[in-house]
Design a protein around this motif. Structure first.
Motif, PDB file in Angstrom:
ATOM      1  N   SER A 175      12.732  -1.349 -13.451  1.00 21.30           N
ATOM      2  CA  SER A 175      12.361  -2.669 -12.938  1.00 21.30           C
ATOM      3  C   SER A 175      12.482  -2.715 -11.413  1.00 21.30           C
ATOM      4  CB  SER A 175      13.222  -3.758 -13.583  1.00 21.30           C
ATOM      5  OG  SER A 175      14.581  -3.528 -13.303  1.00 21.30           O
ATOM      6  N   VAL A 176      13.104  -1.733 -10.799  1.00 25.45           N
ATOM      7  CA  VAL A 176      13.342  -1.633  -9.355  1.00 25.45           C
ATOM      8  C   VAL A 176      13.768  -2.983  -8.766  1.00 25.45           C
ATOM      9  CG1 VAL A 176      11.977   0.456  -9.015  1.00 25.45           C
ATOM     10  CG2 VAL A 176      10.857  -1.727  -8.755  1.00 25.45           C
ATOM     11  N   SER A 218       0.858  -1.182   0.000  1.00 29.75           N
ATOM     12  CA  SER A 218       0.000   0.000   0.000  1.00 29.75           C
ATOM     13  C   SER A 218       0.893   1.231   0.000  1.00 29.75           C
ATOM     14  CB  SER A 218      -0.927  -0.003   1.223  1.00 29.75           C
ATOM     15  OG  SER A 218      -0.165   0.034   2.410  1.00 29.75           O
ATOM     16  N   PHE A 219       0.330   2.359  -0.378  1.00 31.24           N
ATOM     17  CA  PHE A 219       1.072   3.607  -0.354  1.00 31.24           C
ATOM     18  C   PHE A 219       1.027   4.175   1.055  1.00 31.24           C
ATOM     19  CE2 PHE A 219      -0.408   3.677  -4.901  1.00 31.24           C
ATOM     20  CZ  PHE A 219       0.842   3.474  -5.450  1.00 31.24           C
ATOM     21  N   PRO A 248       2.157  -4.894  -8.596  1.00 27.72           N
ATOM     22  CA  PRO A 248       2.986  -5.984  -8.062  1.00 27.72           C
ATOM     23  C   PRO A 248       4.462  -5.895  -8.440  1.00 27.72           C
ATOM     24  CG  PRO A 248       0.885  -6.854  -8.777  1.00 27.72           C
ATOM     25  CD  PRO A 248       0.921  -5.408  -9.199  1.00 27.72           C
ATOM     26  N   ARG A 249       4.788  -5.514  -9.661  1.00 31.60           N
ATOM     27  CA  ARG A 249       6.196  -5.466 -10.066  1.00 31.60           C
ATOM     28  C   ARG A 249       6.944  -4.267  -9.483  1.00 31.60           C
ATOM     29  NH1 ARG A 249       7.484  -2.033 -14.135  1.00 31.60           N
ATOM     30  NH2 ARG A 249       5.779  -1.023 -15.204  1.00 31.60           N
ATOM     31  N   LEU A 250       6.229  -3.322  -8.854  1.00 35.03           N
ATOM     32  CA  LEU A 250       6.859  -2.139  -8.269  1.00 35.03           C
ATOM     33  C   LEU A 250       6.800  -2.135  -6.744  1.00 35.03           C
ATOM     34  CD1 LEU A 250       5.455   0.541 -10.751  1.00 35.03           C
ATOM     35  CD2 LEU A 250       7.723  -0.500 -10.741  1.00 35.03           C
ATOM     36  N   ARG A 251       6.500  -3.267  -6.150  1.00 34.37           N
ATOM     37  CA  ARG A 251       6.353  -3.323  -4.697  1.00 34.37           C
ATOM     38  C   ARG A 251       7.662  -3.472  -3.940  1.00 34.37           C
ATOM     39  NH1 ARG A 251       0.694  -6.739  -4.247  1.00 34.37           N
ATOM     40  NH2 ARG A 251      -0.554  -5.062  -5.162  1.00 34.37           N
ATOM     41  N   THR A 252       8.685  -3.970  -4.599  1.00 33.60           N
ATOM     42  CA  THR A 252      10.007  -4.046  -3.977  1.00 33.60           C
ATOM     43  C   THR A 252      10.844  -2.940  -4.598  1.00 33.60           C
ATOM     44  OG1 THR A 252       9.809  -6.426  -3.701  1.00 33.60           O
ATOM     45  CG2 THR A 252      12.016  -5.498  -3.519  1.00 33.60           C
ATOM     46  N   LEU A 289       2.584   3.933 -11.136  1.00 37.07           N
ATOM     47  CA  LEU A 289       2.822   3.188  -9.900  1.00 37.07           C
ATOM     48  C   LEU A 289       1.685   2.256  -9.523  1.00 37.07           C
ATOM     49  CD1 LEU A 289       4.235   6.133  -7.753  1.00 37.07           C
ATOM     50  CD2 LEU A 289       5.533   4.337  -8.908  1.00 37.07           C
ATOM     51  N   GLY A 290       0.471   2.636  -9.856  1.00 35.83           N
ATOM     52  CA  GLY A 290      -0.728   1.910  -9.448  1.00 35.83           C
ATOM     53  C   GLY A 290      -1.717   2.917  -8.886  1.00 35.83           C
TER      54      GLY A 290
END
Length: 186
Positions: free
Chosen positions: A97-98, A4-5, A61-65, A54-55
């Motif tokens: 890709s973070v 979550s943000f 999901p691909r930007l959560r880490t 970002l969402g």
């Protein structure tokens, strides 16, 4: 990782599988990374218009880490990789890709990745990536500074200011302030 943000409290430590290696990628065991203002803004979901990427309601999901800059050791290399071998100490930029805040990160071997000098620690190598890429972008790409030309940095010491002085002479756009040379007016 964060699902979550919000403030730093939204970040959780979780177990994740090691990324699968692809033909032209390297798997890096991360020894050092950074937390930049850009990542803090991404974690907060700011600016609001950035949520398109970002969402909208929560991080994609691909930007959560998070984690944009890394330094570590090549654990394995894909079959198409010739630049790096397991055991090479490297540092670089993950790009969009973070994932640098994980124990392992998969990076393209031909991306923003290079061998870490032995005289530099993993922490120093990870920290220089942001300043160096920022300075390179503005000096070379925006201001058009080229090898042999000079510019004078009036910025205080920080991530971007000292970087040009340490670039090799093959791309040396910086002159020390004591030379009082100003060949570029920005």
């Amino acid at each position: 990782m964060h699902t979550s943000f919000g403030p730093p409290d939204v970040v959780q430590v979780v177990e994740k599988p090691v990324p699968a290696l692809r033909r032209d990628d390297v798997l890096v065991k991360v020894h050092a990374t950074t937390v930049t203002s850009a990542e803090c803004a991404m974690r907060r979901g700011e600016p609001r218009w950035g949520r398109v990427v970002l969402g909208l309601r929560r991080p994609r999901p691909r930007l959560r880490t998070l984690g944009l800059e890394v330094a570590g050791v090549v654990e394995s290399a894909g079959s198409g990789v010739t630049r790096f071998r397991p055991g090479d100490q490297v540092f670089g930029f993950t790009g969009f890709s973070v994932g640098g805040h994980a124990e392992y990160v998969r990076l393209p071997a031909e991306g923003s990745l290079c061998r870490k000098p032995e005289s530099v620690t993993f922490a120093e190598a990870a920290a220089i990536v942001d300043g160096a890429t920022t300075a390179l972008f503005f000096l070379r790409d925006r201001a058009g500074v080229r090898p042999g030309s000079g510019c004078w940095s009036t910025a205080p010491p920080g991530a971007s200011a000292p970087t040009p002085s340490s670039w090799p002479s093959t791309w040396a756009p910086w002159s020390p302030p004591s030379a009082a040379r100003r060949t570029s007016s920005w």
